[in-house]
Structure formats: structure tokens, C-alpha cells
Design a protein around this motif. Structure first.
Motif, PDB file in Angstrom:
ATOM      1  N   PRO A  15     -36.098 -23.857  54.593  1.00 35.01           N
ATOM      2  CA  PRO A  15     -36.786 -24.759  53.656  1.00 35.01           C
ATOM      3  C   PRO A  15     -37.026 -26.145  54.232  1.00 35.01           C
ATOM      4  O   PRO A  15     -38.013 -26.803  53.882  1.00 35.01           O
ATOM      5  CB  PRO A  15     -35.826 -24.805  52.457  1.00 35.01           C
ATOM      6  CG  PRO A  15     -35.028 -23.546  52.552  1.00 35.01           C
ATOM      7  CD  PRO A  15     -34.877 -23.277  54.020  1.00 35.01           C
ATOM      8  N   ALA A  16     -36.126 -26.602  55.114  1.00 32.77           N
ATOM      9  CA  ALA A  16     -36.322 -27.923  55.719  1.00 32.77           C
ATOM     10  C   ALA A  16     -37.558 -27.947  56.600  1.00 32.77           C
ATOM     11  O   ALA A  16     -38.340 -28.909  56.579  1.00 32.77           O
ATOM     12  CB  ALA A  16     -35.077 -28.321  56.517  1.00 32.77           C
ATOM     13  N   VAL A  17     -37.771 -26.897  57.391  1.00 33.53           N
ATOM     14  CA  VAL A  17     -38.971 -26.821  58.225  1.00 33.53           C
ATOM     15  C   VAL A  17     -40.216 -26.695  57.342  1.00 33.53           C
ATOM     16  O   VAL A  17     -41.255 -27.311  57.639  1.00 33.53           O
ATOM     17  CB  VAL A  17     -38.872 -25.647  59.216  1.00 33.53           C
ATOM     18  CG1 VAL A  17     -40.180 -25.472  59.987  1.00 33.53           C
ATOM     19  CG2 VAL A  17     -37.716 -25.865  60.183  1.00 33.53           C
ATOM     20  N   GLN A  18     -40.115 -25.929  56.272  1.00 28.87           N
ATOM     21  CA  GLN A  18     -41.257 -25.800  55.361  1.00 28.87           C
ATOM     22  C   GLN A  18     -41.657 -27.159  54.799  1.00 28.87           C
ATOM     23  O   GLN A  18     -42.847 -27.479  54.675  1.00 28.87           O
ATOM     24  CB  GLN A  18     -40.910 -24.849  54.214  1.00 28.87           C
ATOM     25  CG  GLN A  18     -42.088 -24.493  53.324  1.00 28.87           C
ATOM     26  CD  GLN A  18     -43.088 -23.599  54.028  1.00 28.87           C
ATOM     27  OE1 GLN A  18     -42.846 -22.402  54.191  1.00 28.87           O
ATOM     28  NE2 GLN A  18     -44.210 -24.157  54.435  1.00 28.87           N
ATOM     29  N   LEU A  69     -41.486 -35.472  62.414  1.00 27.55           N
ATOM     30  CA  LEU A  69     -40.259 -34.941  63.004  1.00 27.55           C
ATOM     31  C   LEU A  69     -39.252 -36.031  63.338  1.00 27.55           C
ATOM     32  O   LEU A  69     -38.043 -35.765  63.396  1.00 27.55           O
ATOM     33  CB  LEU A  69     -40.593 -34.131  64.249  1.00 27.55           C
ATOM     34  CG  LEU A  69     -41.428 -32.870  64.001  1.00 27.55           C
ATOM     35  CD1 LEU A  69     -41.799 -32.194  65.315  1.00 27.55           C
ATOM     36  CD2 LEU A  69     -40.700 -31.891  63.090  1.00 27.55           C
ATOM     37  N   SER A  70     -39.720 -37.253  63.549  1.00 28.66           N
ATOM     38  CA  SER A  70     -38.801 -38.342  63.879  1.00 28.66           C
ATOM     39  C   SER A  70     -37.899 -38.712  62.701  1.00 28.66           C
ATOM     40  O   SER A  70     -36.914 -39.435  62.882  1.00 28.66           O
ATOM     41  CB  SER A  70     -39.578 -39.575  64.348  1.00 28.66           C
ATOM     42  OG  SER A  70     -40.430 -40.050  63.319  1.00 28.66           O
ATOM     43  N   GLN A  71     -38.189 -38.222  61.520  1.00 33.62           N
ATOM     44  CA  GLN A  71     -37.340 -38.459  60.358  1.00 33.62           C
ATOM     45  C   GLN A  71     -36.182 -37.465  60.281  1.00 33.62           C
ATOM     46  O   GLN A  71     -35.399 -37.493  59.318  1.00 33.62           O
ATOM     47  CB  GLN A  71     -38.183 -38.383  59.082  1.00 33.62           C
ATOM     48  CG  GLN A  71     -39.276 -39.431  58.992  1.00 33.62           C
ATOM     49  CD  GLN A  71     -38.722 -40.841  59.077  1.00 33.62           C
ATOM     50  OE1 GLN A  71     -37.799 -41.198  58.329  1.00 33.62           O
ATOM     51  NE2 GLN A  71     -39.277 -41.661  59.970  1.00 33.62           N
ATOM     52  N   LEU A  81     -42.241 -26.816  66.976  1.00 37.04           N
ATOM     53  CA  LEU A  81     -41.364 -27.793  67.614  1.00 37.04           C
ATOM     54  C   LEU A  81     -40.016 -27.872  66.902  1.00 37.04           C
ATOM     55  O   LEU A  81     -38.961 -27.902  67.552  1.00 37.04           O
ATOM     56  CB  LEU A  81     -42.027 -29.168  67.615  1.00 37.04           C
ATOM     57  CG  LEU A  81     -43.267 -29.348  68.493  1.00 37.04           C
ATOM     58  CD1 LEU A  81     -43.923 -30.693  68.207  1.00 37.04           C
ATOM     59  CD2 LEU A  81     -42.919 -29.250  69.977  1.00 37.04           C
ATOM     60  N   ALA A  82     -40.053 -27.933  65.573  1.00 38.21           N
ATOM     61  CA  ALA A  82     -38.809 -28.046  64.811  1.00 38.21           C
ATOM     62  C   ALA A  82     -37.912 -26.835  65.027  1.00 38.21           C
ATOM     63  O   ALA A  82     -36.701 -26.967  65.232  1.00 38.21           O
ATOM     64  CB  ALA A  82     -39.124 -28.213  63.321  1.00 38.21           C
ATOM     65  N   TYR A  93     -44.979 -20.284  58.118  1.00 41.98           N
ATOM     66  CA  TYR A  93     -44.937 -21.595  57.478  1.00 41.98           C
ATOM     67  C   TYR A  93     -46.281 -22.179  57.035  1.00 41.98           C
ATOM     68  O   TYR A  93     -46.289 -23.169  56.306  1.00 41.98           O
ATOM     69  CB  TYR A  93     -44.266 -22.594  58.434  1.00 41.98           C
ATOM     70  CG  TYR A  93     -42.780 -22.366  58.591  1.00 41.98           C
ATOM     71  CD1 TYR A  93     -41.896 -22.664  57.562  1.00 41.98           C
ATOM     72  CD2 TYR A  93     -42.258 -21.839  59.774  1.00 41.98           C
ATOM     73  CE1 TYR A  93     -40.528 -22.460  57.705  1.00 41.98           C
ATOM     74  CE2 TYR A  93     -40.891 -21.633  59.934  1.00 41.98           C
ATOM     75  CZ  TYR A  93     -40.034 -21.941  58.881  1.00 41.98           C
ATOM     76  OH  TYR A  93     -38.678 -21.725  59.030  1.00 41.98           O
ATOM     77  N   VAL A  94     -47.403 -21.635  57.475  1.00 40.02           N
ATOM     78  CA  VAL A  94     -48.703 -22.244  57.155  1.00 40.02           C
ATOM     79  C   VAL A  94     -49.552 -21.233  56.392  1.00 40.02           C
ATOM     80  O   VAL A  94     -49.831 -20.146  56.897  1.00 40.02           O
ATOM     81  CB  VAL A  94     -49.440 -22.712  58.428  1.00 40.02           C
ATOM     82  CG1 VAL A  94     -50.751 -23.400  58.062  1.00 40.02           C
ATOM     83  CG2 VAL A  94     -48.552 -23.656  59.243  1.00 40.02           C
ATOM     84  N   ARG A  95     -49.967 -21.585  55.218  1.00 34.11           N
ATOM     85  CA  ARG A  95     -50.746 -20.676  54.382  1.00 34.11           C
ATOM     86  C   ARG A  95     -52.185 -20.551  54.875  1.00 34.11           C
ATOM     87  O   ARG A  95     -52.768 -21.497  55.392  1.00 34.11           O
ATOM     88  CB  ARG A  95     -50.773 -21.160  52.930  1.00 34.11           C
ATOM     89  CG  ARG A  95     -49.431 -21.087  52.206  1.00 34.11           C
ATOM     90  CD  ARG A  95     -49.612 -21.249  50.709  1.00 34.11           C
ATOM     91  NE  ARG A  95     -48.340 -21.219  50.022  1.00 34.11           N
ATOM     92  CZ  ARG A  95     -47.695 -22.298  49.590  1.00 34.11           C
ATOM     93  NH1 ARG A  95     -48.227 -23.492  49.802  1.00 34.11           N
ATOM     94  NH2 ARG A  95     -46.542 -22.192  48.964  1.00 34.11           N
ATOM     95  N   ASN A  96     -52.728 -19.370  54.698  1.00 34.06           N
ATOM     96  CA  ASN A  96     -54.146 -19.109  54.968  1.00 34.06           C
ATOM     97  C   ASN A  96     -54.550 -19.493  56.386  1.00 34.06           C
ATOM     98  O   ASN A  96     -55.576 -20.135  56.617  1.00 34.06           O
ATOM     99  CB  ASN A  96     -55.034 -19.855  53.960  1.00 34.06           C
ATOM    100  CG  ASN A  96     -54.745 -19.451  52.530  1.00 34.06           C
ATOM    101  OD1 ASN A  96     -54.521 -18.278  52.246  1.00 34.06           O
ATOM    102  ND2 ASN A  96     -54.745 -20.418  51.623  1.00 34.06           N
TER     103      ASN A  96
END
Length: 451
Positions: free
Chosen positions: A31-34, A173-175, A354-355, A275-278
Motif C-alpha cells: 500500500p505504501a508503494v501504491q 520518493l525523497s519523502q 524504483l521504490a 500499480y498503474v491502472r489502464n
């Protein structure tokens, strides 16, 4: 990031019962990557592309002293942008120029000795800072003549879109913190001969570089063939870097499509689907487009896993063109040709990749295989050093299948598995490591036989 294992431990203490040991494979969706993918913003991509376009030209041979025009102004803006992002995360990025000098004798496209600067930002990993994953695009632009360094060359899609994607990935990603290091880079010298990325690849020979994502043109949805499509993208990858004709083991045991870049391409495709729709990935088993090249090439040539991520439908009227209108056709790489919702999707693919690569374990080492003239296939490998390793996945597929078709989970502590009644002659095999949050490594193809 708060780890799932930590949550389970807290719950066990609150409820007064021991934390349950993980019995099966972890969830494939973090869920964090999502949320990171969701945090990518199309309006920020557009703002960055427009800023880069406003430098008039970013040609490698253009003005380097002006604050408003030329490649010098563009690279200073990019460095300042990475520094602003670093300030927002408490100084988490190491921002610097990576300089080389291209001598006039190297190519006709560089008429005199010319400094070439990459702009690089490194987000250090917490546990494996020596292990890197890299995302980049090229900062320079051009028009019809590759030597024209003064005419307006917006380079909105080629490749302000890829650079903006790297900047946006850095913002998101820096967060967060990751076990391995992430590198964000804007190359120059691409249009003159891949000079910036070649220098970066030479420097990276001192690194443990686990993956390179070259983003070159990620915003066009209107193809030269008349097709308008925003739900597919391409991932280009080369086969094994060594000469297969001289590789006895590959000739007899297979693996022509199982070099590190092909495994990374499959990985990126899986991240898109997860993770990416459509958005449907299209794997292209070729180093780059027919007879052409990009900044992933110097890395792939040196044996690193490296792929090109880009749009499916190119429009050649918008690439390397003087700005003009002829017979009702408009030519030029302008902002109006970039679809920023589509660029957001492809940036999201990069963010997820990357994540997951930076949070997850490294690729298993020394994978071996055995099972000739047997109904079963056995694989073994070296144990992976990773703090929250859940285990491994053993993968297999038909020899003509482009993607992995089957897998089984093997818990941590085990470094051998036998697939019963899976005949070694009919499949190809590999092993990936997986952590407790479901982040997987790319697949490692067997390198030797079990004796």
C-alpha cells in the motif's frame, strides 16, 4: 515506512498473543508503494516541461553563460530543483554535476573540446547504500540539423518529459526511506552521441548498480501512424551482454532472453500491471528502436541491467524537427504534443519500480540448476542478506514464453527447492528474493549446474 511485521508485533502485544509467523508468500501489493504512485502529479510534470521548453534550446553546444537560454541555464535550473527537493526532505539528496570533456576528435558532432555535464541527485539507502537503482532522461534538445545550436529547440517530449519524470520521482520518493540508494539524473550530450550517459556508465563501474531506467519520450499519445492511444507503453531491453555464439552453456541450456536487462524489463512490466491502472506494458526484445539508440545503451554495454521506458506511438513530425508548417502539417517538439496524464502514468511505473527495487532484497546470487533425464527440476542458490527477507520465489515458464508464467514460494532459511514433475527440458527457470512487504528482486537465471 512502517513495516507490516512491526504492525503485527504491535498487535500481538496489545492483544496479548504472540505474533503469527508468516506461513505463505507476502502480498504482492505494498500500500505504501501504491500511495507513492498516486502522489505523482501531472501538473508538476507539466510545469517542469514548460520550464525546460522556455530555455529556447538545450542543445549541447548552446550557450552556457546565459541565465535564461541554453543548456547551461537548463542544467543550473535542474541542479537547483534537485536542491529544493533535498531541502524539503532535510538534505536527503546529494546533488552534484558529473562532468566530462568530449574532445573534438571523438565525433564530427563535437567541433571543439566541449564540457558535458550530467546533473545527478543521490538518495542514500539506509541499509545497502552501496547498491544503486537509477532513473534518468536527457536534458539536451535539437532540431533538424544536429549541429544547429541556436534555433529554437523546445524538446518538450524529447526529452523534457523524461527529465521531468525523474524530477517528479525525486519529489515523491525523497519523502520516504529505502534500504538501497536511488539516483536521479539528467544527462547531456545524448543527441551528439550519448556522451553524458557513457560517462555515467563508466563511473558506475565502481558501483553495485542493480537497475537503470532510461526515460526518453514518455508523453506522446498521437502516433505518426494515426493511432491515438494512452494505455500502453514500451520497455526495450537487450539480450545477454556477452556474445551468445561463444557461450557454450547458453547454446545448450538456453537463456538467450534471460540476461539482466530482460529480467529488469519483465520486472518493470510487472510493476505497471500491479500499480498503474489502464496501462499495458509492451516488452520489446531489442536494445532500442530499429537502428536507433538511447542512454540505456552505455549501461547495457557494460553488463548492467538497463532498459528504455517510453511511449508506444512515436510521432516523427515532432522529433528532431525545425519548428514550421508545411502543407498543413505542423512540425516541432512543442508542449502541445505532450499528454501529461499519460506522462504521469509512465512516471508512476518508474516510481513503483524504483521504490520496489530500492526497498526490496538484492537478486539471489549463484543460482544453480539440475534435473537432466529426470522428472523433477532442482534449483539452489546463495542466501540473500536482507533484514526482513521473507523468502524466495522460484519461477518457471515455457521456453518460448516472454514472461514468467508460474512461481512457488520458498520461505527464508531454505536455499534449495525441487519442482516435482516439472521437466527441465520444457521450461526455463529462475529465482527471486522477496521481503515481508512483498517487494521482490528481479529474477536471477541459473548460471551453473548442480553437480
Amino acid at each position: 515506512m512502517l513495516r507490516l511485521s512491526s504492525v503485527l508485533l504491535v498487535l500481538s502485544l496489545v492483544l496479548g498473543s504472540p505474533a503469527m509467523a508468516q506461513e505463505g508468500p507476502p502480498s504482492e501489493v505494498d500500500p505504501a508503494v501504491q500511495q507513492m504512485v498516486h502522489d505523482v502529479q501531472a501538473d508538476r510534470l507539466e510545469a517542469d516541461v514548460r520550464t525546460l521548453v522556455d530555455f529556447h534550446t538545450r542543445h549541447t553546444l548552446s550557450d552556457t553563460t546565459s541565465d535564461e537560454r541554453g543548456v547551461g541555464a537548463a542544467r543550473r535550473w535542474l541542479k537547483a530543483e534537485f536542491e529544493r527537493i533535498s531541502a524539503d526532505c532535510g538534505g536527503c539528496l546529494e546533488v552534484h554535476y558529473q562532468k566530462t570533456v568530449v574532445e573534438a576528435s571523438e565525433t564530427e558532432r563535437i567541433p571543439s573540446d566541449t564540457p558535458v555535464y550530467n546533473v545527478m541527485a543521490i538518495q542514500r539507502g539506509t541499509d545497502h547504500p552501496e547498491r544503486y537503482v537509477l532513473m534518468g532522461g536527457h536534458l539536451d534538445s535539437r532540431v533538424s540539423s544536429v549541429m544547429d545550436s541556436t534555433s529554437r529547440a523546445p524538446g518538450a517530449n524529447d526529452d523534457a518529459s523524461g527529465v521531468a519524470g525523474a524530477v517528479e520521482a525525486a519529489r515523491v520518493l525523497s519523502q520516504h526511506e529505502f534500504e538501497s540508494s536511488i539516483v536521479y539524473v539528467g544527462y547531456t550530450g545524448e543527441e551528439q552521441g550519448l556522451f553524458g550517459s557513457t560517462h555515467a556508465a563508466e563511473v558506475a563501474q565502481e558501483w553495485h548498480l542493480a537497475g537503470v531506467l532510461n526515460n526518453d519520450m514518455i508523453g506522446n499519445v498521437e502516433g505518426i501512424d494515426g493511432v491515438v492511444e494512452n494505455n500502453t507503453f514500451r520497455v526495450f531491453s537487450q539480450p545477454r551482454p556477452e556474445d551468445l555464439s561463444e557461450n557454450w552453456s547458453a547454446r545448450f541450456f538456453g537463456g538467450e532472453n534471460d540476461g539482466p536487462s530482460r529480467q529488469l524489463a519483465r520486472y518493470v512490466a510487472g510493476m505497471a500491471e500491479t500499480y498503474v491502472r489502464n496501462l499495458e506494458p509492451m516488452l520489446i526484445y531489442r536494445l532500442d528502436r530499429f537502428g536507433r539508440g538511447g542512454d540505456q545503451m552505455p549501461f547495457a554495454d557494460r553488463g548492467f541491467p538497463a532498459v528504455r521506458v517510453m511511449e508506444t506511438h512515436e510521432n516523427y513530425n515532432r522529433q528532431h524537427q525545425d519548428l514550421r508548417t508545411e502543407d498543413g502539417t505542423e512540425y516541432g517538439d512543442v508542449v502541445e504534443g505532450v499528454n501529461f496524464q499519460y506522462a504521469k502514468k509512465l512516471t508512476g511505473v518508474n516510481v513503483a519500480s524504483l521504490a520496489s527495487l530500492a526497498a526490496g532484497p538484492p537478486v539471489p546470487d549463484s543460482v544453480r540448476i539440475g534435473g537432466a533425464v529426470s522428472p523433477n527440476t532442482t534449483l539452489d542458490w546463495e542466501a540473500v542478506d536482507h533484514g526482513d527477507l521473507a523468502g524466495y520465489k522460484v519461477y518457471w515458464r515455457r521456453t518460448a514464453a516472454p514472461r514468467w508464467q508460474h512461481s512457488t514460494f520458498v520461505p527464508a532459511g531454505t536455499t534449495e527447492h525441487t519442482l516435482e514433475n516439472v521437466v527441465i527440458d520444457n521450461y526455463l527457470f529462475g529465482v527471486a528474493a522477496v521481503d515481508e512487504e512483498g517487494h521482490e528482486s528481479p529474477v536471477a537465471f541459473p548460471s551453473t549446474l548442480i553437480r
